[in-house]
Design an enzyme around this catalytic site. Structure first.
Site, PDB file in Angstrom:
ATOM      1  N   HIS A   1      27.009   7.746 -28.261  1.00  0.00           N
ATOM      2  CA  HIS A   1      25.699   8.390 -28.147  1.00  0.00           C
ATOM      3  C   HIS A   1      25.708   9.707 -28.908  1.00  0.00           C
ATOM      4  O   HIS A   1      26.739  10.131 -29.428  1.00  0.00           O
ATOM      5  CB  HIS A   1      25.306   8.587 -26.673  1.00  0.00           C
ATOM      6  CG  HIS A   1      26.260   9.395 -25.850  1.00  0.00           C
ATOM      7  ND1 HIS A   1      26.321  10.766 -25.916  1.00  0.00           N
ATOM      8  CD2 HIS A   1      27.195   9.020 -24.933  1.00  0.00           C
ATOM      9  CE1 HIS A   1      27.237  11.202 -25.071  1.00  0.00           C
ATOM     10  NE2 HIS A   1      27.792  10.173 -24.458  1.00  0.00           N
TER      11      HIS A   1
ATOM     12  N   ASP B   1      26.516  12.463 -13.542  1.00  0.00           N
ATOM     13  CA  ASP B   1      25.447  12.960 -14.413  1.00  0.00           C
ATOM     14  C   ASP B   1      24.201  13.053 -13.531  1.00  0.00           C
ATOM     15  O   ASP B   1      23.598  12.027 -13.198  1.00  0.00           O
ATOM     16  CB  ASP B   1      25.243  11.998 -15.584  1.00  0.00           C
ATOM     17  CG  ASP B   1      24.190  12.489 -16.582  1.00  0.00           C
ATOM     18  OD1 ASP B   1      23.438  13.428 -16.248  1.00  0.00           O
ATOM     19  OD2 ASP B   1      24.121  11.916 -17.683  1.00  0.00           O
TER      20      ASP B   1
ATOM     21  N   ASP C   1      19.922  18.844 -16.476  1.00  0.00           N
ATOM     22  CA  ASP C   1      20.619  17.606 -16.863  1.00  0.00           C
ATOM     23  C   ASP C   1      22.092  17.969 -17.067  1.00  0.00           C
ATOM     24  O   ASP C   1      22.446  18.571 -18.078  1.00  0.00           O
ATOM     25  CB  ASP C   1      19.976  17.068 -18.150  1.00  0.00           C
ATOM     26  CG  ASP C   1      20.581  15.756 -18.597  1.00  0.00           C
ATOM     27  OD1 ASP C   1      21.397  15.175 -17.856  1.00  0.00           O
ATOM     28  OD2 ASP C   1      20.225  15.308 -19.714  1.00  0.00           O
TER      29      ASP C   1
ATOM     30  N   ARG D   1      32.449  12.552 -19.776  1.00  0.00           N
ATOM     31  CA  ARG D   1      31.349  13.252 -20.457  1.00  0.00           C
ATOM     32  C   ARG D   1      31.251  14.628 -19.828  1.00  0.00           C
ATOM     33  O   ARG D   1      31.449  14.775 -18.609  1.00  0.00           O
ATOM     34  CB  ARG D   1      30.035  12.481 -20.325  1.00  0.00           C
ATOM     35  CG  ARG D   1      28.853  13.204 -20.972  1.00  0.00           C
ATOM     36  CD  ARG D   1      27.604  12.328 -21.183  1.00  0.00           C
ATOM     37  NE  ARG D   1      27.000  11.847 -19.968  1.00  0.00           N
ATOM     38  CZ  ARG D   1      27.093  10.612 -19.505  1.00  0.00           C
ATOM     39  NH1 ARG D   1      27.820   9.712 -20.175  1.00  0.00           N
ATOM     40  NH2 ARG D   1      26.503  10.254 -18.392  1.00  0.00           N
TER      41      ARG D   1
ATOM     42  N   HIS E   1      19.881  16.374 -26.551  1.00  0.00           N
ATOM     43  CA  HIS E   1      18.442  16.132 -26.680  1.00  0.00           C
ATOM     44  C   HIS E   1      17.721  17.376 -26.183  1.00  0.00           C
ATOM     45  O   HIS E   1      18.302  18.194 -25.462  1.00  0.00           O
ATOM     46  CB  HIS E   1      18.024  14.897 -25.867  1.00  0.00           C
ATOM     47  CG  HIS E   1      18.549  14.901 -24.452  1.00  0.00           C
ATOM     48  ND1 HIS E   1      17.930  15.564 -23.423  1.00  0.00           N
ATOM     49  CD2 HIS E   1      19.665  14.357 -23.906  1.00  0.00           C
ATOM     50  CE1 HIS E   1      18.617  15.409 -22.309  1.00  0.00           C
ATOM     51  NE2 HIS E   1      19.696  14.688 -22.566  1.00  0.00           N
TER      52      HIS E   1
ATOM     53  N   GLU F   1      28.472  17.765 -19.893  1.00  0.00           N
ATOM     54  CA  GLU F   1      27.117  18.069 -20.372  1.00  0.00           C
ATOM     55  C   GLU F   1      26.625  19.381 -19.783  1.00  0.00           C
ATOM     56  O   GLU F   1      26.691  19.579 -18.566  1.00  0.00           O
ATOM     57  CB  GLU F   1      26.161  16.928 -19.967  1.00  0.00           C
ATOM     58  CG  GLU F   1      24.701  17.222 -20.274  1.00  0.00           C
ATOM     59  CD  GLU F   1      23.775  16.045 -19.976  1.00  0.00           C
ATOM     60  OE1 GLU F   1      24.072  15.252 -19.063  1.00  0.00           O
ATOM     61  OE2 GLU F   1      22.747  15.932 -20.676  1.00  0.00           O
TER      62      GLU F   1
ATOM     63  N   TYR G   1      34.620   7.363 -24.162  1.00  0.00           N
ATOM     64  CA  TYR G   1      34.603   6.229 -23.236  1.00  0.00           C
ATOM     65  C   TYR G   1      35.564   5.170 -23.773  1.00  0.00           C
ATOM     66  O   TYR G   1      35.320   4.599 -24.841  1.00  0.00           O
ATOM     67  CB  TYR G   1      33.186   5.663 -23.129  1.00  0.00           C
ATOM     68  CG  TYR G   1      32.162   6.761 -22.916  1.00  0.00           C
ATOM     69  CD1 TYR G   1      31.861   7.247 -21.639  1.00  0.00           C
ATOM     70  CD2 TYR G   1      31.516   7.363 -24.013  1.00  0.00           C
ATOM     71  CE1 TYR G   1      30.940   8.271 -21.458  1.00  0.00           C
ATOM     72  CE2 TYR G   1      30.598   8.387 -23.844  1.00  0.00           C
ATOM     73  CZ  TYR G   1      30.312   8.838 -22.566  1.00  0.00           C
ATOM     74  OH  TYR G   1      29.413   9.858 -22.395  1.00  0.00           O
TER      75      TYR G   1
ATOM     76  N   ASP H   1       0.818  -1.216   0.000  1.00  0.00           N
ATOM     77  CA  ASP H   1       0.000   0.000   0.000  1.00  0.00           C
ATOM     78  C   ASP H   1       0.853   1.269   0.000  1.00  0.00           C
ATOM     79  O   ASP H   1       0.396   2.342   0.383  1.00  0.00           O
ATOM     80  CB  ASP H   1      -0.953   0.008   1.196  1.00  0.00           C
ATOM     81  CG  ASP H   1      -0.199  -0.121   2.509  1.00  0.00           C
ATOM     82  OD1 ASP H   1       1.032  -0.350   2.446  1.00  0.00           O
ATOM     83  OD2 ASP H   1      -0.827  -0.005   3.570  1.00  0.00           O
TER      84      ASP H   1
ATOM     85  N   HIS I   1      14.387  13.932 -21.312  1.00  0.00           N
ATOM     86  CA  HIS I   1      14.500  13.808 -22.770  1.00  0.00           C
ATOM     87  C   HIS I   1      13.182  14.379 -23.290  1.00  0.00           C
ATOM     88  O   HIS I   1      12.189  13.666 -23.434  1.00  0.00           O
ATOM     89  CB  HIS I   1      14.695  12.351 -23.189  1.00  0.00           C
ATOM     90  CG  HIS I   1      16.011  11.795 -22.714  1.00  0.00           C
ATOM     91  ND1 HIS I   1      16.302  10.463 -22.646  1.00  0.00           N
ATOM     92  CD2 HIS I   1      17.136  12.426 -22.271  1.00  0.00           C
ATOM     93  CE1 HIS I   1      17.532  10.293 -22.186  1.00  0.00           C
ATOM     94  NE2 HIS I   1      18.054  11.466 -21.948  1.00  0.00           N
TER      95      HIS I   1
ATOM     96  N   HIS J   1      24.555   4.051 -18.567  1.00  0.00           N
ATOM     97  CA  HIS J   1      23.411   4.210 -17.659  1.00  0.00           C
ATOM     98  C   HIS J   1      23.700   3.604 -16.284  1.00  0.00           C
ATOM     99  O   HIS J   1      22.807   3.050 -15.636  1.00  0.00           O
ATOM    100  CB  HIS J   1      22.150   3.591 -18.268  1.00  0.00           C
ATOM    101  CG  HIS J   1      21.669   4.343 -19.468  1.00  0.00           C
ATOM    102  ND1 HIS J   1      20.806   3.822 -20.394  1.00  0.00           N
ATOM    103  CD2 HIS J   1      21.933   5.602 -19.891  1.00  0.00           C
ATOM    104  CE1 HIS J   1      20.560   4.712 -21.344  1.00  0.00           C
ATOM    105  NE2 HIS J   1      21.242   5.812 -21.059  1.00  0.00           N
TER     106      HIS J   1
ATOM    107  N   GLU K   1      26.337  17.378 -24.854  1.00  0.00           N
ATOM    108  CA  GLU K   1      26.956  16.421 -23.952  1.00  0.00           C
ATOM    109  C   GLU K   1      27.850  15.400 -24.649  1.00  0.00           C
ATOM    110  O   GLU K   1      27.584  14.201 -24.610  1.00  0.00           O
ATOM    111  CB  GLU K   1      25.882  15.697 -23.146  1.00  0.00           C
ATOM    112  CG  GLU K   1      24.739  15.097 -23.962  1.00  0.00           C
ATOM    113  CD  GLU K   1      23.746  14.346 -23.072  1.00  0.00           C
ATOM    114  OE1 GLU K   1      24.179  13.468 -22.320  1.00  0.00           O
ATOM    115  OE2 GLU K   1      22.546  14.669 -23.125  1.00  0.00           O
TER     116      GLU K   1
HETATM  117  N1  GLY Z   1      20.968  12.170 -17.915  1.00  0.00           N
HETATM  118  C1  GLY Z   1      20.404  11.690 -19.091  1.00  0.00           C
HETATM  119  C2  GLY Z   1      21.071  12.214 -20.278  1.00  0.00           C
HETATM  120  O1  GLY Z   1      22.122  12.804 -20.178  1.00  0.00           O
HETATM  121  O2  GLY Z   1      20.558  12.123 -21.365  1.00  0.00           O
HETATM  122 MN    MN Z   2      21.378  14.542 -21.254  1.00  0.00          MN
HETATM  123 MN    MN Z   3      22.746  13.739 -18.371  1.00  0.00          MN
END
Ligand code: GLY
Ligand code: MN
Ligand code: MN
Length: 435
Positions: free
Chosen positions: A345, A255, A266, A400, A349, A402, A383, A35, A356, A238, A379
């Site tokens: 990647h 991140d 982000d 990375r 976005h 971003e 890697y 619950d 996103h 991820h 971003e």
């Molecule tokens: N934190 C998700 C991205 O960078 O797209």
């Molecule tokens: Mn992002």
């Molecule tokens: Mn991110």
């Protein structure tokens, strides 16, 4: 946000619908254990049109003649309010959210067919929740069953999200103000994390610093599960376990972004756990930083969505060639996408109510042009996973960087600039007492 902002958005949607009726539900509550529920998060489309945050609510907008908006929401319930707290109830919600009518949510199935009668088209989120699609179809069938009374059932079912996505893509001044605040809180959280990091600490301790800062400054929480990844775990895109030990000589990739009144930040930073970049880390970091600078320089009105990505790929690929990690010429490496071994990647976005965020990236088969009011992330990363074909000195490095970028008339505004990213600024802050 002022209720006039939401009224304006509803009017804009109604105008775009050119008649018809929109029916937009909010998100359901979700059970976590028995619950106990997951923290409630409203549906972004519904919230964009209402500002209303309670579960069990549906917005109806009648367009054309007799245009009006109708909110269905939970009734007042003194007994439940003892347990769960305040709820508006239809009467107070009508006044507070500026809708023309409000009814108890329990009346929706009874009243919905009346709102759909003679309306031509029903605009609703399609395909997101099969049970919702069935419910809408059920209401349409109820109108059909009344055909002999002279009413016409809607003959078109349209995805309201297509129109709303375009509206949400261009942020209005109120949204931009909120996103600036979300970005500022997030940048402060990253500074706090940098100060707290040192060899021997554990990733979750650094995650706790981020979450502390988010809540301390009034954000509702993280906009997505934070990634706090030491060493080669940074190469897991991820990674969310956040339970590894931070070791001397390794990098830490964070991140993480907060959500403030529905709006996401982000932000990613990568820095050495011991506060000093090694020669190899420095080489890769500088390369990603240069790629990001090139990408941000390509964010300006009129440039295509793809321009920042292309700019980042070009700089990264040339750098990887210079470091002998790629053994091809620039044009060939880009053409054959050899760089994807290290940069798999894309460069960003849309960002907004969803991390996103919604909005097409192409229109009519072509990358769309950037216009003021769009917010996107930039971003790039690099890697270098372990592997025989990679020089040992680079193995396990993941970087990375971003930022959140608003397209402005004159170019771009970096919303997250409060988070240090130059090597001297980072080295001055990590593990120390700097601001
Ligand atoms: N934190 C998700 C991205 O960078 O797209
Ligand atoms: Mn992002
Ligand atoms: Mn991110």
């Amino acid at each position: 946000m002022d209720m006039g902002v939401y009224q304006g958005r509803r009017a804009k949607l109604a105008a775009a619908m050119r008649g018809g009726v929109a029916v937009v539900p909010t998100a359901p509550e979700r059970t976590r254990t028995r619950d106990s529920h997951y923290p409630y998060r409203f549906d972004s489309y519904f919230y964009y049109l209402t500002g209303f945050r309670e579960p069990d609510a549906v917005l109806v907008i009648l367009a054309g003649e007799n245009a009006r908006s109708i909110l269905f929401c939970r009734d007042r319930d003194p007994e439940r309010e003892i347990w769960d707290g305040f709820r508006y109830g239809p009467e107070r919600a009508r006044a507070a959210f500026g809708v023309d009518e409000a009814h108890p949510i329990g009346d929706l199935d009874k009243l919905a067919p009346d709102f759909l009668a003679d309306r031509g088209a029903v605009h609703t989120p399609l395909g997101a929740d099969p049970a919702w699609d069935v419910r809408i179809t059920g209401w349409i069938n109820q109108v059909r069953a009344r055909a002999r009374t002279g009413v016409a059932a809607p003959s078109e079912l349209k995805d309201v999200c297509a129109t709303l996505d375009e509206m949400r893509l261009i942020k209005d001044p109120e949204e931009i103000a909120l996103m600036r605040r979300a970005a500022k809180i997030t940048a402060g959280a990253h500074r706090r994390a940098m100060r707290a990091a040192r060899p021997g600490r554990v990733e979750h301790e650094i995650e706790a610093e981020l979450l502390h800062e988010f809540r301390l400054h009034g954000a509702q929480g993280p906009a997505y599960p934070p990634i706090v990844a030491g060493g080669e775990r940074a190469c897991v895109l991820h990674y969310v376990e956040n339970d590894g030990a931070l070791k001397d000589g390794e990098l830490l990739l964070i991140d993480a972004g907060c959500e403030l009144h529905g709006y996401a930040a982000d932000l990613t930073r990568t820095f050495p756990v011991n506060g000093k970049f090694s020669a190899e880390q420095r080489e890769i970091y500088q390369l990603v930083l240069a790629a990001q600078a090139a990408a941000i320089a390509a964010v300006k009105p009129g440039n295509l969505w793809e321009a920042p990505h292309r700019a980042a790929v070009k700089v990264l690929t040339q750098g990887l060639i210079d470091l002998k990690l790629i053994k091809e010429g620039l044009e060939q490496a880009i053409e054959t996408e050899t760089y994807r071994k290290f940069y798999m990647h894309r460069t960003g976005h849309w960002l907004g109510l969803d991390v996103h965020d919604v909005g097409d990236y192409k229109r009519g088969g072509e990358w769309r042009a950037l216009v003021p009011g769009m917010v996107l992330t930039v971003e790039p990363g690099c890697y270098i996973r372990g592997g025989e074909d990679v020089p040992a000195r680079f193995r396990g490095i993941g970087v990375r960087i971003e930022d959140d970028v608003l397209v402005t008339e004159g170019g771009a505004e970096i919303l997250t600039e409060g988070a240090p990213k130059s090597i001297p600024d980072i080295e001055a802050l990590v593990g120390g007492a700097g601001a």
